[in-house]
Design a protein around this motif. Sequence first.
Motif, PDB file in Angstrom:
ATOM      1  N   GLU A 227     -11.289  58.195  89.671  1.00  0.00           N
ATOM      2  CA  GLU A 227      -9.879  58.391  89.332  1.00  0.00           C
ATOM      3  C   GLU A 227      -9.072  58.854  90.548  1.00  0.00           C
ATOM      4  O   GLU A 227      -7.959  58.381  90.784  1.00  0.00           O
ATOM      5  CB  GLU A 227      -9.738  59.390  88.179  1.00  0.00           C
ATOM      6  N   VAL A 228      -9.621  59.778  91.314  1.00  0.00           N
ATOM      7  CA  VAL A 228      -8.942  60.252  92.525  1.00  0.00           C
ATOM      8  C   VAL A 228      -8.793  59.103  93.515  1.00  0.00           C
ATOM      9  O   VAL A 228      -7.732  58.910  94.113  1.00  0.00           O
ATOM     10  CB  VAL A 228      -9.693  61.440  93.155  1.00  0.00           C
ATOM     11  N   LEU A 229      -9.836  58.327  93.670  1.00  0.00           N
ATOM     12  CA  LEU A 229      -9.801  57.201  94.591  1.00  0.00           C
ATOM     13  C   LEU A 229      -8.735  56.180  94.189  1.00  0.00           C
ATOM     14  O   LEU A 229      -7.953  55.715  95.029  1.00  0.00           O
ATOM     15  CB  LEU A 229     -11.179  56.541  94.645  1.00  0.00           C
ATOM     16  N   LYS A 230      -8.677  55.850  92.906  1.00  0.00           N
ATOM     17  CA  LYS A 230      -7.650  54.917  92.425  1.00  0.00           C
ATOM     18  C   LYS A 230      -6.253  55.466  92.679  1.00  0.00           C
ATOM     19  O   LYS A 230      -5.351  54.727  93.078  1.00  0.00           O
ATOM     20  CB  LYS A 230      -7.844  54.638  90.935  1.00  0.00           C
ATOM     21  N   GLU A 231      -6.074  56.746  92.453  1.00  0.00           N
ATOM     22  CA  GLU A 231      -4.762  57.361  92.680  1.00  0.00           C
ATOM     23  C   GLU A 231      -4.383  57.316  94.164  1.00  0.00           C
ATOM     24  O   GLU A 231      -3.232  57.038  94.511  1.00  0.00           O
ATOM     25  CB  GLU A 231      -4.758  58.804  92.179  1.00  0.00           C
ATOM     26  N   ILE A 232      -5.349  57.571  95.034  1.00  0.00           N
ATOM     27  CA  ILE A 232      -5.087  57.523  96.474  1.00  0.00           C
ATOM     28  C   ILE A 232      -4.642  56.126  96.890  1.00  0.00           C
ATOM     29  O   ILE A 232      -3.662  55.954  97.609  1.00  0.00           O
ATOM     30  CB  ILE A 232      -6.331  57.973  97.277  1.00  0.00           C
ATOM     31  N   VAL A 233      -5.365  55.111  96.415  1.00  0.00           N
ATOM     32  CA  VAL A 233      -5.029  53.729  96.775  1.00  0.00           C
ATOM     33  C   VAL A 233      -3.657  53.348  96.216  1.00  0.00           C
ATOM     34  O   VAL A 233      -2.875  52.684  96.891  1.00  0.00           O
ATOM     35  CB  VAL A 233      -6.127  52.759  96.301  1.00  0.00           C
ATOM     36  N   ASP A 234      -3.357  53.798  95.000  1.00  0.00           N
ATOM     37  CA  ASP A 234      -2.048  53.499  94.404  1.00  0.00           C
ATOM     38  C   ASP A 234      -0.912  54.207  95.140  1.00  0.00           C
ATOM     39  O   ASP A 234       0.126  53.607  95.409  1.00  0.00           O
ATOM     40  CB  ASP A 234      -2.018  53.900  92.928  1.00  0.00           C
ATOM     41  N   ARG A 235      -1.102  55.470  95.443  1.00  0.00           N
ATOM     42  CA  ARG A 235      -0.028  56.259  96.060  1.00  0.00           C
ATOM     43  C   ARG A 235       0.138  56.000  97.548  1.00  0.00           C
ATOM     44  O   ARG A 235       1.234  56.144  98.089  1.00  0.00           O
ATOM     45  CB  ARG A 235      -0.274  57.748  95.822  1.00  0.00           C
ATOM     46  N   PHE A 236      -0.976  55.645  98.208  1.00  0.00           N
ATOM     47  CA  PHE A 236      -0.953  55.438  99.653  1.00  0.00           C
ATOM     48  C   PHE A 236      -1.598  54.087  99.983  1.00  0.00           C
ATOM     49  O   PHE A 236      -2.717  54.034 100.519  1.00  0.00           O
ATOM     50  CB  PHE A 236      -1.692  56.575 100.375  1.00  0.00           C
TER      51      PHE A 236
ATOM     52  N   ASP B 256      -1.323  51.989 102.241  1.00  0.00           N
ATOM     53  CA  ASP B 256      -1.631  51.698 103.642  1.00  0.00           C
ATOM     54  C   ASP B 256      -2.738  52.593 104.203  1.00  0.00           C
ATOM     55  O   ASP B 256      -3.098  52.454 105.382  1.00  0.00           O
ATOM     56  CB  ASP B 256      -0.380  51.845 104.505  1.00  0.00           C
ATOM     57  N   TYR B 257      -3.264  53.499 103.396  1.00  0.00           N
ATOM     58  CA  TYR B 257      -4.318  54.407 103.853  1.00  0.00           C
ATOM     59  C   TYR B 257      -5.636  53.631 103.921  1.00  0.00           C
ATOM     60  O   TYR B 257      -6.254  53.321 102.908  1.00  0.00           O
ATOM     61  CB  TYR B 257      -4.430  55.612 102.922  1.00  0.00           C
ATOM     62  N   LEU B 258      -6.034  53.296 105.130  1.00  0.00           N
ATOM     63  CA  LEU B 258      -7.163  52.400 105.350  1.00  0.00           C
ATOM     64  C   LEU B 258      -8.477  52.952 104.810  1.00  0.00           C
ATOM     65  O   LEU B 258      -9.225  52.225 104.144  1.00  0.00           O
ATOM     66  CB  LEU B 258      -7.277  52.072 106.840  1.00  0.00           C
ATOM     67  N   LEU B 259      -8.780  54.212 105.064  1.00  0.00           N
ATOM     68  CA  LEU B 259     -10.059  54.760 104.573  1.00  0.00           C
ATOM     69  C   LEU B 259     -10.113  54.780 103.050  1.00  0.00           C
ATOM     70  O   LEU B 259     -11.178  54.575 102.465  1.00  0.00           O
ATOM     71  CB  LEU B 259     -10.310  56.150 105.147  1.00  0.00           C
ATOM     72  N   GLY B 260      -8.982  54.993 102.403  1.00  0.00           N
ATOM     73  CA  GLY B 260      -8.939  54.932 100.940  1.00  0.00           C
ATOM     74  C   GLY B 260      -9.261  53.531 100.445  1.00  0.00           C
ATOM     75  O   GLY B 260     -10.037  53.356  99.497  1.00  0.00           O
ATOM     76  N   LYS B 261      -8.681  52.535 101.091  1.00  0.00           N
ATOM     77  CA  LYS B 261      -8.951  51.140 100.718  1.00  0.00           C
ATOM     78  C   LYS B 261     -10.422  50.789 100.949  1.00  0.00           C
ATOM     79  O   LYS B 261     -11.042  50.117 100.133  1.00  0.00           O
ATOM     80  CB  LYS B 261      -8.095  50.188 101.555  1.00  0.00           C
ATOM     81  N   ILE B 262     -10.960  51.246 102.066  1.00  0.00           N
ATOM     82  CA  ILE B 262     -12.356  50.948 102.382  1.00  0.00           C
ATOM     83  C   ILE B 262     -13.276  51.589 101.353  1.00  0.00           C
ATOM     84  O   ILE B 262     -14.224  50.951 100.864  1.00  0.00           O
ATOM     85  CB  ILE B 262     -12.699  51.414 103.812  1.00  0.00           C
ATOM     86  N   GLU B 263     -13.014  52.831 100.997  1.00  0.00           N
ATOM     87  CA  GLU B 263     -13.849  53.512 100.004  1.00  0.00           C
ATOM     88  C   GLU B 263     -13.734  52.832  98.643  1.00  0.00           C
ATOM     89  O   GLU B 263     -14.721  52.668  97.924  1.00  0.00           O
ATOM     90  CB  GLU B 263     -13.471  54.987  99.907  1.00  0.00           C
ATOM     91  N   PHE B 264     -12.525  52.411  98.285  1.00  0.00           N
ATOM     92  CA  PHE B 264     -12.336  51.705  97.016  1.00  0.00           C
ATOM     93  C   PHE B 264     -13.065  50.358  97.047  1.00  0.00           C
ATOM     94  O   PHE B 264     -13.683  49.952  96.064  1.00  0.00           O
ATOM     95  CB  PHE B 264     -10.851  51.515  96.712  1.00  0.00           C
ATOM     96  N   ALA B 265     -13.036  49.678  98.179  1.00  0.00           N
ATOM     97  CA  ALA B 265     -13.771  48.416  98.318  1.00  0.00           C
ATOM     98  C   ALA B 265     -15.277  48.655  98.144  1.00  0.00           C
ATOM     99  O   ALA B 265     -15.956  47.855  97.487  1.00  0.00           O
ATOM    100  CB  ALA B 265     -13.483  47.778  99.673  1.00  0.00           C
TER     101      ALA B 265
END
Length: 132
Positions: free
Chosen positions: A14-23, A25-34
């Motif tokens: 849930e935190v990861l999804k929120e990070i990707v939604d809110r930010f 362009d945050y590359l590490l968030g996208k990578i972790e979600f991937a």
Amino acid sequence: DIYRVLDRRQDAIEVLKEIVDRFPDYLLGKIEFASYLLRRGEPERVAELFAHAFTLSRLCPDRKFFYVVEWFRFMHVIGCYFVQVGMIDQAKQYLGVLQQHAKHSEEYEDLKTKIHNELLLNSLDNELQNLE
């Protein structure tokens, strides 16, 4: 990562999804979600997440520099993506780059293992088909 350490995976997701939604362009968030999507066996969503841009220069054309951790993890996750979609030659290219620049990293070792295992499975499948 702290939620995963505490075995609170749903909270981590849930935190990861929120990070990707809110930010977005945050590359590490996208990578972790991937990575999460790949663990779920959803490589098609990884391609969508990265807009089918499989190099950092295409994904982030406005950036000229990247942190080493961003680079390692991106190369790893895209290599893993190619393993999952059966494009082993492309995965090997990412492994080769990691081997040149990060041979002792966890990312290199993990991708090498995934490619090796996929090649073994493909070899076994071929052997079984020959027996039929």
